[in-house]
Design an enzyme around this catalytic site. Structure first.
Site, short mmCIF file in Angstrom:
data_model
loop_
_atom_site.label_atom_id
_atom_site.label_comp_id
_atom_site.label_asym_id
_atom_site.label_seq_id
_atom_site.Cartn_x
_atom_site.Cartn_y
_atom_site.Cartn_z
NE ARG A 1 -24.35 -37.86 67.59
CZ ARG A 1 -23.61 -36.71 67.98
NH1 ARG A 1 -22.59 -36.98 68.16
NH2 ARG A 1 -24.08 -35.46 68.00
NE ARG B 1 -22.33 -36.33 63.47
CZ ARG B 1 -22.99 -37.66 63.27
NH1 ARG B 1 -23.90 -38.04 62.47
NH2 ARG B 1 -22.96 -38.50 64.63
CG HIS C 1 -30.86 -22.88 60.13
ND1 HIS C 1 -30.50 -24.27 59.89
CD2 HIS C 1 -32.09 -22.52 59.70
CE1 HIS C 1 -31.72 -24.62 59.21
NE2 HIS C 1 -32.61 -23.82 59.17
CB ALA D 1 -30.77 -30.51 74.14
C1 GRF Z 1 -24.60 -22.38 55.31
O1 GRF Z 1 -25.39 -22.00 54.35
C2 GRF Z 1 -25.18 -22.61 56.69
O2 GRF Z 1 -26.16 -21.76 56.87
C3 GRF Z 1 -25.31 -23.94 56.66
O3 GRF Z 1 -24.36 -24.68 56.06
C4 GRF Z 1 -23.72 -23.73 54.96
C5 GRF Z 1 -22.50 -23.78 54.84
O4 GRF Z 1 -21.90 -23.14 54.08
N1 GRF Z 1 -25.63 -24.45 57.90
P1 GRF Z 1 -20.16 -22.85 53.85
O5 GRF Z 1 -19.32 -24.29 54.10
O6 GRF Z 1 -19.67 -21.93 54.96
O7 GRF Z 1 -20.09 -22.18 52.56
#
Ligand code: GRF
Length: 265
Positions: free
Chosen positions: A68, A94, A112, A145
């Site tokens: 890691r 990740r 997110h 973090a």
């Molecule tokens: C998105 O919904 C993002 O918010 C999440 O993973 C998804 C990625 O979608 N973290 P894509 O690969 O951009 O279509």
């Protein structure tokens, strides 16, 4: 000269393509100089097709602490080697390690699919549905973090509708992401974001953003006769317009569109 950005992906890459499309139509003054991933995926394939430099740093097995740390070190060094002003995690699945955080402190943002701090983690849409919330949304935040816990840059709500499945809700969330992420990246590149001394609140300098960010070109299509609408919509997209809709995230011409609403900052 366009700002250099590196983009982290792990999946389909629709947000990577939204960033690229925003740059191509002049709505985002950025060049994607590197796409990195922890696994082979459609997003990485797409980047290769576009001639964008790519990097695959395979995820170390769970529990392999030395592996890691090595993964983190290689990623930090390789990304730093292309000198990006900003690193954008757009579906990168990740948790970034200390070397990445040190190399890109306050220059690392994540997308997110929920209104943080609600529903952090890898299954935000499923978790929001399971919790029975009426509203979920999209967050772009600086990475620290913690797990999805860094200072929030922008957020936008997405209503949960009766009968929504993970798929239908995700489709509407994606439509918002594709507009919000380029906007947040543009604000960061314009130097319009400051993290308050409390380390939590991000201030947006609207005047600076207005001075330095390209003004988006948007087109609202309203027709009664849909003859030729597909070609017309495609032509507008080629000319750099973002299509705006009052209804579905995928418009009558089959192209991704924005829902019509009050613009975020
Ligand atoms: C998105 O919904 C993002 O918010 C999440 O993973 C998804 C990625 O979608 N973290 P894509 O690969 O951009 O279509």
């Amino acid at each position: 000269m366009a700002h250099r950005i590196a983009v982290g992906v792990s999946g389909t890459g629709s947000n990577l393509r939204a960033l690229h499309a925003a740059a191509v139509r002049g709505a985002l003054d950025a060049e994607i100089v590197l796409v990195f991933s922890d696994r082979p995926c459609a997003a990485l394939d797409w980047a290769v097709e576009q001639g964008i430099e790519t990097l695959l740093v395979p995820a170390a097995p769970h529990g392999d602490d030395a592996g890691r740390a090595e993964e983190d070190r290689i990623l930090a060094e390789s990304v730093a080697a292309v000198s990006p002003e900003l690193v954008v995690l757009a579906g990168y699945m990740r948790i970034v390690g200390p070397a990445m955080l040190a190399a890109f402190a306050r220059r690392l943002v994540n997308l997110h699919p929920a209104l943080l701090p609600g529903f952090p983690g890898a299954h935000a849409v499923r978790d929001a549905l399971a919790a029975g919330v009426k509203v979920t949304g999209v967050t772009v935040h600086f990475v620290d973090a913690s797990l999805d816990g860094g200072p929030i840059v922008v957020q936008e709500a997405v209503p949960v509708l009766v009968g929504d499945t993970e798929e239908t809700l995700f489709e509407r969330i994606h439509a918002v992401e594709h507009r919000l992420l380029p906007r947040a990246v543009g604000l960061a590149l314009a130097g319009a974001l400051t993290i308050d001394p409390d380390g939590r609140t991000v201030r947006i300098d609207a005047a600076r953003a207005a001075e330095t960010m390209p003004v988006p070109k948007r087109a609202l299509l309203s027709v009664s006769d849909k003859t030729g609408l597909t070609e017309f919509g495609a032509g507008l997209v080629r000319l750099g317009f973002e299509l705006v809709s009052t209804v579905a995230p995928r418009g009558p011409c089959g192209r991704p569109v924005c829902r019509l609403q009050t613009s975020p900052p």
